[in-house]
Design a protein around this motif. Structure first.
Motif, PDB file in Angstrom:
ATOM      1  N   ALA A   1       0.814  -1.218   0.000  1.00  0.00           N
ATOM      2  CA  ALA A   1       0.000   0.000   0.000  1.00  0.00           C
ATOM      3  C   ALA A   1       0.847   1.267   0.000  1.00  0.00           C
ATOM      4  O   ALA A   1       0.321   2.361  -0.158  1.00  0.00           O
ATOM      5  CB  ALA A   1      -0.923   0.001   1.213  1.00  0.00           C
ATOM      6  N   TRP A   2       2.154   1.149   0.182  1.00  0.00           N
ATOM      7  CA  TRP A   2       3.023   2.322   0.236  1.00  0.00           C
ATOM      8  C   TRP A   2       3.090   2.979  -1.128  1.00  0.00           C
ATOM      9  O   TRP A   2       3.369   2.345  -2.136  1.00  0.00           O
ATOM     10  CB  TRP A   2       4.420   1.918   0.714  1.00  0.00           C
ATOM     11  N   ASN A   3       2.808   4.273  -1.150  1.00  0.00           N
ATOM     12  CA  ASN A   3       2.803   5.037  -2.397  1.00  0.00           C
ATOM     13  C   ASN A   3       3.748   6.222  -2.224  1.00  0.00           C
ATOM     14  O   ASN A   3       3.405   7.196  -1.560  1.00  0.00           O
ATOM     15  CB  ASN A   3       1.384   5.515  -2.703  1.00  0.00           C
ATOM     16  N   PRO A   4       4.954   6.154  -2.798  1.00  0.00           N
ATOM     17  CA  PRO A   4       5.932   7.229  -2.574  1.00  0.00           C
ATOM     18  C   PRO A   4       5.444   8.595  -3.055  1.00  0.00           C
ATOM     19  O   PRO A   4       5.723   9.606  -2.414  1.00  0.00           O
ATOM     20  CB  PRO A   4       7.164   6.781  -3.345  1.00  0.00           C
ATOM     21  N   LEU A   5       4.699   8.653  -4.144  1.00  0.00           N
ATOM     22  CA  LEU A   5       4.190   9.932  -4.631  1.00  0.00           C
ATOM     23  C   LEU A   5       3.218  10.538  -3.631  1.00  0.00           C
ATOM     24  O   LEU A   5       3.263  11.740  -3.336  1.00  0.00           O
ATOM     25  CB  LEU A   5       3.519   9.749  -5.996  1.00  0.00           C
ATOM     26  N   GLU A   6       2.359   9.704  -3.089  1.00  0.00           N
ATOM     27  CA  GLU A   6       1.401  10.171  -2.085  1.00  0.00           C
ATOM     28  C   GLU A   6       2.124  10.682  -0.844  1.00  0.00           C
ATOM     29  O   GLU A   6       1.741  11.706  -0.262  1.00  0.00           O
ATOM     30  CB  GLU A   6       0.460   9.020  -1.709  1.00  0.00           C
ATOM     31  N   VAL A   7       3.175  10.007  -0.441  1.00  0.00           N
ATOM     32  CA  VAL A   7       3.960  10.432   0.727  1.00  0.00           C
ATOM     33  C   VAL A   7       4.600  11.792   0.472  1.00  0.00           C
ATOM     34  O   VAL A   7       4.552  12.695   1.319  1.00  0.00           O
ATOM     35  CB  VAL A   7       5.035   9.377   1.076  1.00  0.00           C
ATOM     36  N   MET A   8       5.188  11.963  -0.711  1.00  0.00           N
ATOM     37  CA  MET A   8       5.826  13.237  -1.040  1.00  0.00           C
ATOM     38  C   MET A   8       4.800  14.372  -1.098  1.00  0.00           C
ATOM     39  O   MET A   8       5.069  15.482  -0.638  1.00  0.00           O
ATOM     40  CB  MET A   8       6.582  13.117  -2.365  1.00  0.00           C
ATOM     41  N   GLU A   9       3.634  14.104  -1.652  1.00  0.00           N
ATOM     42  CA  GLU A   9       2.579  15.117  -1.698  1.00  0.00           C
ATOM     43  C   GLU A   9       2.118  15.481  -0.289  1.00  0.00           C
ATOM     44  O   GLU A   9       1.863  16.645   0.013  1.00  0.00           O
ATOM     45  CB  GLU A   9       1.414  14.625  -2.540  1.00  0.00           C
TER      46      GLU A   9
END
Length: 78
Positions: A34-42
């Motif tokens: 479920a880890w989404n790097p783009l979502e984390v950066m946003e």
């Protein structure tokens, strides 16, 4: 004086490539699917915007000074 030809000296070489590959694999496994790097950066960008929003005049002047000196990235460059 050190005699470098003595049998008391040993040269060791360690190749950590396999260890680093395993470490990275374990980190990604721990993060899960479920880890989404783009979502984390946003999310981090949104948190930064919130942190520096609503500053009073003195706080804004301090923020601007820190950006000008390169201590903080300019807004939108984090």
């Amino acid at each position: 004086m050190i005699d470098r030809t003595s049998s008391d000296h040993h040269i060791f070489a360690f190749d950590l490539t396999e260890h680093e590959t395993r470490r990275r694999t374990e980190v990604l496994a721990a993060l899960g699917d479920a880890w989404n790097p783009l979502e984390v950066m946003e999310g981090e960008a949104a948190a930064e915007r919130l942190l520096y929003s609503g500053l009073d005049a003195e706080q804004q002047a301090t923020y601007d000074m820190l950006v000008a000196e390169g201590v903080l990235p300019a807004s939108g460059q984090a």
